[in-house]
Enzyme design. Structure first.
Site, PDB file in Angstrom:
ATOM      1  N   TRP A 135       0.864  -1.179   0.000  1.00 38.92           N
ATOM      2  CA  TRP A 135       0.000   0.000   0.000  1.00 38.92           C
ATOM      3  C   TRP A 135       0.904   1.234   0.000  1.00 38.92           C
ATOM      4  O   TRP A 135       1.871   1.297   0.776  1.00 38.92           O
ATOM      5  CB  TRP A 135      -0.894  -0.034   1.235  1.00 38.92           C
ATOM      6  CG  TRP A 135      -1.791   1.132   1.403  1.00 38.92           C
ATOM      7  CD1 TRP A 135      -2.588   1.700   0.441  1.00 38.92           C
ATOM      8  CD2 TRP A 135      -2.014   1.875   2.606  1.00 38.92           C
ATOM      9  NE1 TRP A 135      -3.295   2.747   0.976  1.00 38.92           N
ATOM     10  CE2 TRP A 135      -2.964   2.881   2.304  1.00 38.92           C
ATOM     11  CE3 TRP A 135      -1.521   1.796   3.905  1.00 38.92           C
ATOM     12  CZ2 TRP A 135      -3.413   3.794   3.259  1.00 38.92           C
ATOM     13  CZ3 TRP A 135      -1.966   2.689   4.851  1.00 38.92           C
ATOM     14  CH2 TRP A 135      -2.901   3.681   4.530  1.00 38.92           C
ATOM     15  N   ASP A 216      -1.305  -5.652   9.197  1.00 34.92           N
ATOM     16  CA  ASP A 216      -2.248  -4.626   8.774  1.00 34.92           C
ATOM     17  C   ASP A 216      -3.489  -5.364   8.288  1.00 34.92           C
ATOM     18  O   ASP A 216      -3.444  -6.082   7.287  1.00 34.92           O
ATOM     19  CB  ASP A 216      -1.629  -3.793   7.639  1.00 34.92           C
ATOM     20  CG  ASP A 216      -2.538  -2.636   7.231  1.00 34.92           C
ATOM     21  OD1 ASP A 216      -3.647  -2.519   7.798  1.00 34.92           O
ATOM     22  OD2 ASP A 216      -2.135  -1.845   6.349  1.00 34.92           O
ATOM     23  N   LYS A 252     -13.537  -0.491   5.260  1.00 36.01           N
ATOM     24  CA  LYS A 252     -14.130  -1.297   4.184  1.00 36.01           C
ATOM     25  C   LYS A 252     -15.202  -2.231   4.720  1.00 36.01           C
ATOM     26  O   LYS A 252     -16.290  -2.305   4.164  1.00 36.01           O
ATOM     27  CB  LYS A 252     -13.061  -2.138   3.481  1.00 36.01           C
ATOM     28  CG  LYS A 252     -11.686  -1.522   3.419  1.00 36.01           C
ATOM     29  CD  LYS A 252     -11.543  -0.492   2.344  1.00 36.01           C
ATOM     30  CE  LYS A 252     -10.165   0.138   2.452  1.00 36.01           C
ATOM     31  NZ  LYS A 252      -9.843   1.100   1.475  1.00 36.01           N
TER      32      LYS A 252
HETATM   33  C1  LMR Z   1      -6.677   2.343  -0.920  1.00 37.37           C
HETATM   34  O1  LMR Z   1      -5.639   1.665  -0.930  1.00 37.37           O
HETATM   35  O2  LMR Z   1      -7.203   2.793  -1.961  1.00 37.37           O
HETATM   36  C2  LMR Z   1      -7.370   2.620   0.381  1.00 37.37           C
HETATM   37  O3  LMR Z   1      -6.745   1.963   1.429  1.00 37.37           O
HETATM   38  C3  LMR Z   1      -7.595   4.053   0.622  1.00 37.37           C
HETATM   39  C4  LMR Z   1      -6.372   4.824   1.028  1.00 37.37           C
HETATM   40  O4  LMR Z   1      -6.422   5.486   2.068  1.00 37.37           O
HETATM   41  O5  LMR Z   1      -5.370   4.793   0.316  1.00 37.37           O
END
Ligand code: LMR
Length: 409
Positions: A135, A216, A252
């Site tokens: 992420w 996470d 989510k």
């Molecule tokens: C995403 O990866 O799109 C979500 O977790 C939203 C974010 O805060 O990035």
């Protein structure tokens, strides 16, 4: 007179949130936002779950509730309920009081408080091992707390699967005792999760090399539709007696994105250490934002604490997960119907709200976004939860155009 801030450089747009801004500025009726991970109904609308509406109604009518400050740890029922949800009713760590669980500003806030706590108190190396890719915000969160981040191999583009050999080699080579960031399920952005055997192999290295797992968990129940199944990795590690950290988000799985509700748990080897850990988490929170907001946390606590609301939540959660899986099948079928070159099995095999399509930056930027008004992250990730039967067709046509007419570099 020039501003004292005249020298402040412009920050680049956020890799994920910046895409929603670009989408909002696009007035083309075909414009489609598959950038941010946010669930949409078949009609393309945001969804407020019925269990959330009902919980809010009950909260409004409850005269015992007020708007006083919470403690730094937040709503106690949210904390206890979150720990049970993740670790399971039979968890030895919870039974023995070895958890320190505090409310957090969703998953990001939980990671941030956890990172700050580790920066201050973790005696091991201040190094966080992060999968490649991960992420987009993970690196920033840990580095903001002063921790160093080091990449470990995770995804193998050739197989569009897990690079388990590379992953294990990198964990072997990492500093002993380093912090190991793991996505509990539905890895973001790839949608590729380790199998049970692969999780066991990761656990074996983590135990032997005394790595400190930091899970996470942003998609519990949202990935497979089953809350217990999506917590299997966390329970495997906790069941093996490891000390670990866990960041949980209700963005989510309860659709509470903007309410910012989550929890941070630190599992220690003894209950006495846990109480001291909690006192320090409280101190970190006090210095950052004093104490967390009530409303979203009270919604979650009401749902987790009421059998009828919880049952309704599980049904709605399964409905969302099933719709996402149906979109995977649909997109796959649309590409097959078009005879789009390439193998698209991964669209069906990946799990969670995202698909890592394998489209190149150029295909995304020049074809899908510039030509077809489809917004997605440049790494080729799409939010399957943002698709409908209708938009699957449009997306497949755009992907077909990209693959046939734009380079894959
Ligand atoms: C995403 O990866 O799109 C979500 O977790 C939203 C974010 O805060 O990035």
């Amino acid at each position: 007179m020039t501003s004292v801030f005249a020298g402040v450089p412009q920050a680049p747009p956020d890799a994920i949130l910046g895409i929603s801004v670009a989408y909002r500025n696009d007035k083309d009726p075909r414009a489609l936002n598959l950038g941010v991970g946010a669930y949409r109904t078949e009609e393309g609308k945001p969804l407020v779950l019925s269990c959330v509406r009902e919980a809010e109604r009950r909260l409004l009518e409850d005269p015992s509730l007020n708007k006083e400050y919470l403690t730094q740890s937040g709503v106690p029922a949210l904390c206890q309920g979150s720990a049970r949800l993740a670790f399971g009713e039979g968890s030895a760590a919870l039974r023995e009081g070895r958890n320190a669980t505090v409310q957090a500003l969703s998953g990001t806030g939980a990671l941030r408080v956890g990172a700050e706590f580790l920066a201050k108190f973790y005696p091991g190396p201040k190094t966080v091992l992060i999968p490649t890719p991960s992420w987009a915000n993970h690196k920033a969160i840990f580095e903001t707390a002063g921790l160093e981040t080091v990449a470990y191999r995770y995804y193998l583009p050739a197989t569009r699967g897990l690079d388990i050999d590379g992953l294990l080699q990198d964990l072997e080579a990492a500093p002993e005792g380093a912090v190991l960031l793991l996505h509990a399920c539905a890895h973001n952005p790839t949608g590729v999760d380790p199998s049970r055997e692969q999780w066991e192999a990761i656990l074996e290295v983590a135990t032997r090399r005394r790595l400190l797992p930091f899970f996470d968990s942003a998609y519990q129940g949202f990935a497979s539709g089953d809350l217990d199944r999506d917590a299997a990795s966390i329970r495997l590690f906790a069941g093996a007696g490891l000390e670990l950290l866990l960041a949980q988000s209700y963005a989510k799985n309860m659709g509470l994105y903007g309410e910012r509700v989550g929890a941070l748990t630190v599992i220690s080897r003894d209950a006495e250490a846990s109480r001291r850990v909690e006192s320090q988490l409280q101190k970190v929170i006090r210095g950052m934002y004093s104490n967390p907001p009530r409303h979203g946390a009270e919604i979650v606590a009401a749902i987790l604490g009421d059998a009828e609301l919880a049952a309704g939540w599980k049904r709605e959660l399964k409905g969302m997960a099933d719709r996402i899986m149906a979109m995977r099948e649909r997109l796959f079928a649309e590409l097959a119907a078009l005879g789009t070159p390439g193998n698209w099995d991964h669209l069906r095999n990946q799990i969670g709200m995202f698909s890592y399509t394998g489209l190149s930056r150029r295909q995304v930027a020049d074809c899908l976004t510039a030509k077809h008004h489809i917004y997605m992250t440049l790494d080729g990730r799409i939010s399957m939860a943002g698709l409908s039967a209708e938009s699957c067709k449009y997306l497949a046509q755009a992907m077909d155009d990209a693959v046939r007419n734009y380079g894959d570099e």
